[in-house]
Design a protein around this motif. Structure first.
Motif, PDB file in Angstrom:
ATOM      1  N   MET A   1       0.712  -1.300  -0.158  1.00 33.87           N
ATOM      2  CA  MET A   1      -0.078  -0.057   0.003  1.00 33.87           C
ATOM      3  C   MET A   1       0.744   1.171  -0.084  1.00 33.87           C
ATOM      4  O   MET A   1       1.529   1.361   0.584  1.00 33.87           O
TER       5      MET A   1
ATOM      6  N   ALA B   1     -12.567  -3.212  14.525  1.00 35.79           N
ATOM      7  CA  ALA B   1     -11.092  -4.606  14.049  1.00 35.79           C
ATOM      8  C   ALA B   1     -12.323  -5.632  13.742  1.00 35.79           C
ATOM      9  O   ALA B   1     -12.049  -6.008  12.057  1.00 35.79           O
TER      10      ALA B   1
ATOM     11  N   TYR C   1     -12.543  -3.753  10.191  1.00 33.35           N
ATOM     12  CA  TYR C   1     -11.712  -3.748   9.126  1.00 33.35           C
ATOM     13  C   TYR C   1     -11.258  -4.748   8.702  1.00 33.35           C
ATOM     14  O   TYR C   1     -11.232  -5.157   7.380  1.00 33.35           O
ATOM     15  N   PHE C   2     -11.534  -6.437   8.999  1.00 30.29           N
ATOM     16  CA  PHE C   2     -11.573  -7.630   8.591  1.00 30.29           C
ATOM     17  C   PHE C   2     -12.726  -8.013   7.678  1.00 30.29           C
ATOM     18  O   PHE C   2     -12.016  -8.740   7.183  1.00 30.29           O
TER      19      PHE C   2
ATOM     20  N   ILE D   1     -13.887  -5.685   5.421  1.00 27.60           N
ATOM     21  CA  ILE D   1     -13.748  -4.846   4.136  1.00 27.60           C
ATOM     22  C   ILE D   1     -12.052  -5.260   3.363  1.00 27.60           C
ATOM     23  O   ILE D   1     -11.367  -5.065   2.774  1.00 27.60           O
ATOM     24  N   TYR D   2     -11.243  -5.669   4.578  1.00 32.50           N
ATOM     25  CA  TYR D   2     -10.220  -5.401   4.185  1.00 32.50           C
ATOM     26  C   TYR D   2      -9.887  -6.247   2.772  1.00 32.50           C
ATOM     27  O   TYR D   2      -8.769  -6.221   1.921  1.00 32.50           O
ATOM     28  N   ASN D   3     -10.386  -7.663   2.728  1.00 37.33           N
ATOM     29  CA  ASN D   3     -10.022  -8.925   1.166  1.00 37.33           C
ATOM     30  C   ASN D   3     -11.676  -8.264   0.685  1.00 37.33           C
ATOM     31  O   ASN D   3     -11.620  -9.551  -0.555  1.00 37.33           O
TER      32      ASN D   3
ATOM     33  N   ASP E   1     -13.782  -7.365  -2.949  1.00 38.40           N
ATOM     34  CA  ASP E   1     -13.085  -7.352  -3.596  1.00 38.40           C
ATOM     35  C   ASP E   1     -14.534  -7.091  -4.736  1.00 38.40           C
ATOM     36  O   ASP E   1     -15.823  -8.008  -4.807  1.00 38.40           O
TER      37      ASP E   1
END
Length: 172
Positions: free
Chosen positions: A1, A106, A109-110, A112-114, A116
């Motif tokens: 990033m 948390a 975050y987790f 939306i982190y991966n 697609d």
């Protein structure tokens, strides 16, 4: 990033919004809470600018940071709210609140982190004010009018409640 100016601005504005929200919850004086809320509203307007929604950002500042804040302050003055705060929360409650906020952060975050999301071409940057106006006054005209009536009813109800409290105070 990679670290870009846009990312840095987003993170800064997001932190101001989060800190303003946490101060709103944790401060004891009502006027200080309103000031924390204003910081939150203005930082959210800055996030709208980053998203190229300048019209929405200006409306956010005018309506929320200006009008809603003034209405809240008038409400405080009309109800003769004494500015004394509630007793301080215990350390256990503060820790539990912090853990709840950290757990929610948390999970978001987790979540939306991966994620697609396929990129779709859009013309958001082109005449976005016109697009908002067309959608608001064609597709969403009924909810728009219902919202205005609801706000008017809320304002009249607040005035009636404030006057009723004032009359009861006169009888005592």
């Amino acid at each position: 990033m990679s670290l870009s100016g846009e990312l840095l601005a987003f993170v800064s504005l997001s932190l101001v919004a989060i800190i303003g929200g946490m101060l709103l919850i944790n401060l004891s004086k009502v006027v200080h809470m309103v000031i924390a809320l204003v910081f939150t509203f203005i930082s959210i307007a800055g996030i709208y600018v980053i998203l190229s929604a300048e019209f929405v950002a200006v409306v956010q500042i005018l309506i929320y940071s200006g009008a809603i804040t003034i209405i809240m302050l008038f409400g405080i003055m009309l109800t003769r709210h004494n500015d004394s705060g509630e007793p301080k929360a215990s350390a256990a409650r503060r820790i539990f609140t912090f853990l709840g906020i950290a757990g929610f952060a948390a999970a978001v975050y987790f979540g939306i982190y991966n994620l697609d999301i396929p990129v779709q071409p859009s013309a958001l940057h082109e005449s976005n004010t016109e697009q908002i106006g067309l959608a608001l006054y064609s597709k969403y005209v009924i909810p728009f009018e219902v919202t205005s009536v609801l706000l008017l009813v809320g304002l009249v109800g607040a005035i009636i409640l404030a006057k009723k409290d004032e009359q009861e105070g006169d009888r005592s």
